[in-house]
Design an enzyme around this catalytic site. Structure first.
Site, PDB file in Angstrom:
ATOM      1  N   TYR A 155      81.714   9.176 -51.239  1.00  0.00           N
ATOM      2  CA  TYR A 155      80.512   9.889 -51.571  1.00  0.00           C
ATOM      3  C   TYR A 155      79.845   9.222 -52.773  1.00  0.00           C
ATOM      4  O   TYR A 155      80.458   8.366 -53.409  1.00  0.00           O
ATOM      5  CB  TYR A 155      80.825  11.367 -51.899  1.00  0.00           C
ATOM      6  CG  TYR A 155      81.722  11.576 -53.090  1.00  0.00           C
ATOM      7  CD1 TYR A 155      83.095  11.620 -52.950  1.00  0.00           C
ATOM      8  CD2 TYR A 155      81.175  11.721 -54.381  1.00  0.00           C
ATOM      9  CE1 TYR A 155      83.912  11.822 -54.058  1.00  0.00           C
ATOM     10  CE2 TYR A 155      81.992  11.924 -55.474  1.00  0.00           C
ATOM     11  CZ  TYR A 155      83.360  11.966 -55.310  1.00  0.00           C
ATOM     12  OH  TYR A 155      84.156  12.138 -56.410  1.00  0.00           O
ATOM     13  N   GLU A 190      76.402   5.501 -49.045  1.00  0.00           N
ATOM     14  CA  GLU A 190      77.388   6.468 -49.548  1.00  0.00           C
ATOM     15  C   GLU A 190      76.697   7.823 -49.557  1.00  0.00           C
ATOM     16  O   GLU A 190      75.822   8.079 -50.389  1.00  0.00           O
ATOM     17  CB  GLU A 190      77.832   6.102 -50.968  1.00  0.00           C
ATOM     18  CG  GLU A 190      78.539   4.774 -51.083  1.00  0.00           C
ATOM     19  CD  GLU A 190      80.035   4.841 -50.779  1.00  0.00           C
ATOM     20  OE1 GLU A 190      80.541   5.940 -50.460  1.00  0.00           O
ATOM     21  OE2 GLU A 190      80.674   3.784 -50.855  1.00  0.00           O
ATOM     22  N   TYR A 222      81.003  -1.527 -58.010  1.00  0.00           N
ATOM     23  CA  TYR A 222      82.079  -2.428 -58.442  1.00  0.00           C
ATOM     24  C   TYR A 222      82.182  -3.534 -57.400  1.00  0.00           C
ATOM     25  O   TYR A 222      81.814  -3.328 -56.247  1.00  0.00           O
ATOM     26  CB  TYR A 222      83.426  -1.699 -58.546  1.00  0.00           C
ATOM     27  CG  TYR A 222      83.743  -0.786 -57.376  1.00  0.00           C
ATOM     28  CD1 TYR A 222      84.101  -1.297 -56.122  1.00  0.00           C
ATOM     29  CD2 TYR A 222      83.669   0.595 -57.507  1.00  0.00           C
ATOM     30  CE1 TYR A 222      84.394  -0.460 -55.049  1.00  0.00           C
ATOM     31  CE2 TYR A 222      83.953   1.441 -56.437  1.00  0.00           C
ATOM     32  CZ  TYR A 222      84.308   0.888 -55.212  1.00  0.00           C
ATOM     33  OH  TYR A 222      84.581   1.729 -54.147  1.00  0.00           O
TER      34      TYR A 222
HETATM   35  O1  0X9 Z   1      84.885   0.788 -51.962  1.00  0.00           O
HETATM   36  C1  0X9 Z   1      84.353   0.864 -50.847  1.00  0.00           C
HETATM   37  O2  0X9 Z   1      84.865   0.394 -49.827  1.00  0.00           O
HETATM   38  C2  0X9 Z   1      83.001   1.583 -50.713  1.00  0.00           C
HETATM   39  N1  0X9 Z   1      83.014   2.793 -51.477  1.00  0.00           N
HETATM   40  S1  0X9 Z   1      83.966   4.059 -51.032  1.00  0.00           S
HETATM   41  O3  0X9 Z   1      83.894   5.038 -52.095  1.00  0.00           O
HETATM   42  N2  0X9 Z   1      83.367   4.749 -49.737  1.00  0.00           N
HETATM   43  O4  0X9 Z   1      85.289   3.602 -50.789  1.00  0.00           O
HETATM   44  C3  0X9 Z   1      81.889   0.690 -51.217  1.00  0.00           C
HETATM   45  C4  0X9 Z   1      81.748  -0.643 -50.546  1.00  0.00           C
HETATM   46  C5  0X9 Z   1      80.524  -1.374 -50.988  1.00  0.00           C
HETATM   47  N3  0X9 Z   1      80.438  -2.704 -50.472  1.00  0.00           N
HETATM   48  C6  0X9 Z   1      81.026  -3.787 -51.045  1.00  0.00           C
HETATM   49  N4  0X9 Z   1      81.576  -3.743 -52.204  1.00  0.00           N
HETATM   50  N5  0X9 Z   1      80.968  -4.903 -50.375  1.00  0.00           N
HETATM   51 ZN    ZN Z   2      84.272   4.711 -47.945  1.00  0.00          ZN
END
Ligand code: 0X9
Ligand code: ZN
Length: 408
Positions: A299, A371, A349
């Protein structure tokens, strides 16, 4: 009075049944304000002992972290010692999980082959709905199984618009098990595209390929056993599961990934080790042209775009940003919900081996991770009564993205 108390105990017992208990787990909101604070939190995250429910790159922004009962005291002491602002957001996660379960149980049941947006559905109900769409609209929708999960569940995609000569918009949801609002949103998008005549035009010049639950084993496990499960359910030597969104073969193993099997961001023994992720790769590689890819997650209300593996802007950063703003703007106009748009690494990040980066590197110039909003107690437990609100506002964002693709 005694009868009431007994009834309370019984209800709690029924709700708890076989599920993993989050009794005593707490969620803290932590606000790092110096680089030293941020470094300290990074170390905490890398230890693999804490579950970061949210993250933020910007100092001064709150981060939510779930802490096991045995670490609660030491965690809070460490933060006090380090002078890091923190407060308890969720006193006892078990109560949050039970409240959600009670709402799920109360929700009116759907007929076989139908779908609703008043509860989060089990995989079998979702499968039945997709099957029935395929049978009812054979000229419009092709439903197929494109592989099997680790535990042998069929992986299902739906293609809407069946002219193979047309470009394809690709979407998936549910790669992260606990993010229940994402599959619900994918299902709403599918419903609008297939069943709502008003939107028939959306699949006249373009095909849509949607996988509403890419990690069905994890999704089911988060329903039946451990609500906050994130990963797949493949068997490791010491722990189960790989983070599917660290398992793609672009910059695999880089920043924001872990080689610790027990970590929530475990990248797997090699790229595409997970049958779900390898099957998705093979499905996408059959396509000729993918102008747009959207991964649905939760989220945080973010519209994120590549590159996400490191602090690097992509060659079409401006276009990604302006389309991201279109999506966020359409959502804001209809509901007032604010999404923040930006590069995934800078805004959130760096995390390597994610689907958005792989899709961009291989086939989709416009690639996003959406998200969706959190809820309830500010986490993954967006209450069922809010599903409709989130899926309908997100649909406006999808319409804006479609418009951009068809105009350009
Ligand atoms: O960490 C992730 O995989 C994603 N957020 S989550 O809170 N749903 O786990 C964000 C991924 C964003 N994309 C990249 N960093 N490539
Ligand atoms: Zn996720």
């Amino acid at each position: 009075m005694k009868v009431l108390a007994l009834l309370g105990v019984l209800v709690a017992a029924v709700l708890a049944d076989d599920h993993f208990s989050y009794e005593g787990y707490q969620v803290y909101t932590v606000i790092p304000t110096t680089r030293d604070h941020a470094e300290f939190l990074k170390g905490i995250q890398e230890s693999g002992e804490f579950d970061f429910w949210s993250n933020a790159k910007v100092l001064g922004q709150p981060i939510n972290i779930m802490v096991k009962p045995e670490l609660v005291t030491v965690f809070s002491k460490m933060l006090t010692l380090k002078n890091i602002n923190h407060s308890v957001l969720i006193e006892n996660v078990e109560l949050t999980v039970q409240a959600e379960r009670a709402q799920q149980i109360r929700a009116p049941k759907v007929e076989k082959g139908k779908i609703s947006f008043t509860e989060y559905h089990r995989y079998e109900v979702i499968q039945e709905y997709l099957r029935s769409l395929g049978e009812k609209y054979p000229d419009k929708a092709h439903v197929s199984s494109f592989g099997e999960s680790s535990e042998g569940r069929p992986l299902t995609s739906i293609q809407i618009g069946t002219d193979p000569g047309k470009p394809t918009i690709v979407m998936d949801a549910g790669i992260h098990a606990r993010e229940w609002i994402a599959p619900a949103t994918a299902l709403y998008i599918i419903q609008q595209l297939v069943e709502n005549e008003e939107y028939a035009y959306l699949s006249e010049n373009i095909n849509w390929l949607i996988v509403p639950v890419l990690n069905p084993d994890g999704y089911e496990y988060s329903h039946t056993n451990t609500r906050m499960w994130r990963k797949t359910r493949s068997r490791g030597n010491v722990c189960y599961g790989v983070d599917g969104n660290r398992n793609f073969g672009f910059m695999w193993g880089g920043l924001g990934t872990s080689d610790n099997e027990c970590s929530e961001i475990y990248r797997g023994p090699n790229a595409f080790s997970e049958p779900e992720i390898a099957a998705f790769r093979d499905l996408v590689l059959q396509l000729d042209s993918v102008p747009l890819y959207i991964a649905l997650h939760s989220y945080g209300s973010w519209v994120l775009y590549p590159w996400g593996y490191d602090y690097i802007l992509s060659d079409n950063n401006d276009e990604l940003h302006s389309l991201g703003e279109n999506i966020a703007g359409a959502i804001y106009d209809v509901s007032g919900t604010r999404f923040t748009v930006g590069n995934a690494a800078f805004l959130l990040y760096p995390a390597a081996g994610a689907s958005d980066d792989w899709m961009k590197s291989i086939i989709a110039p416009l690639s996003f991770t959406l998200e969706l909003p959190g809820g309830g107690s500010q986490g993954f437990d967006l209450p069922p009564y809010r599903i409709t609100e989130v899926v309908t506002e997100t649909w406006q964002g999808i319409l804006a993205a479609y418009k951009y693709i068809s105009d350009n």
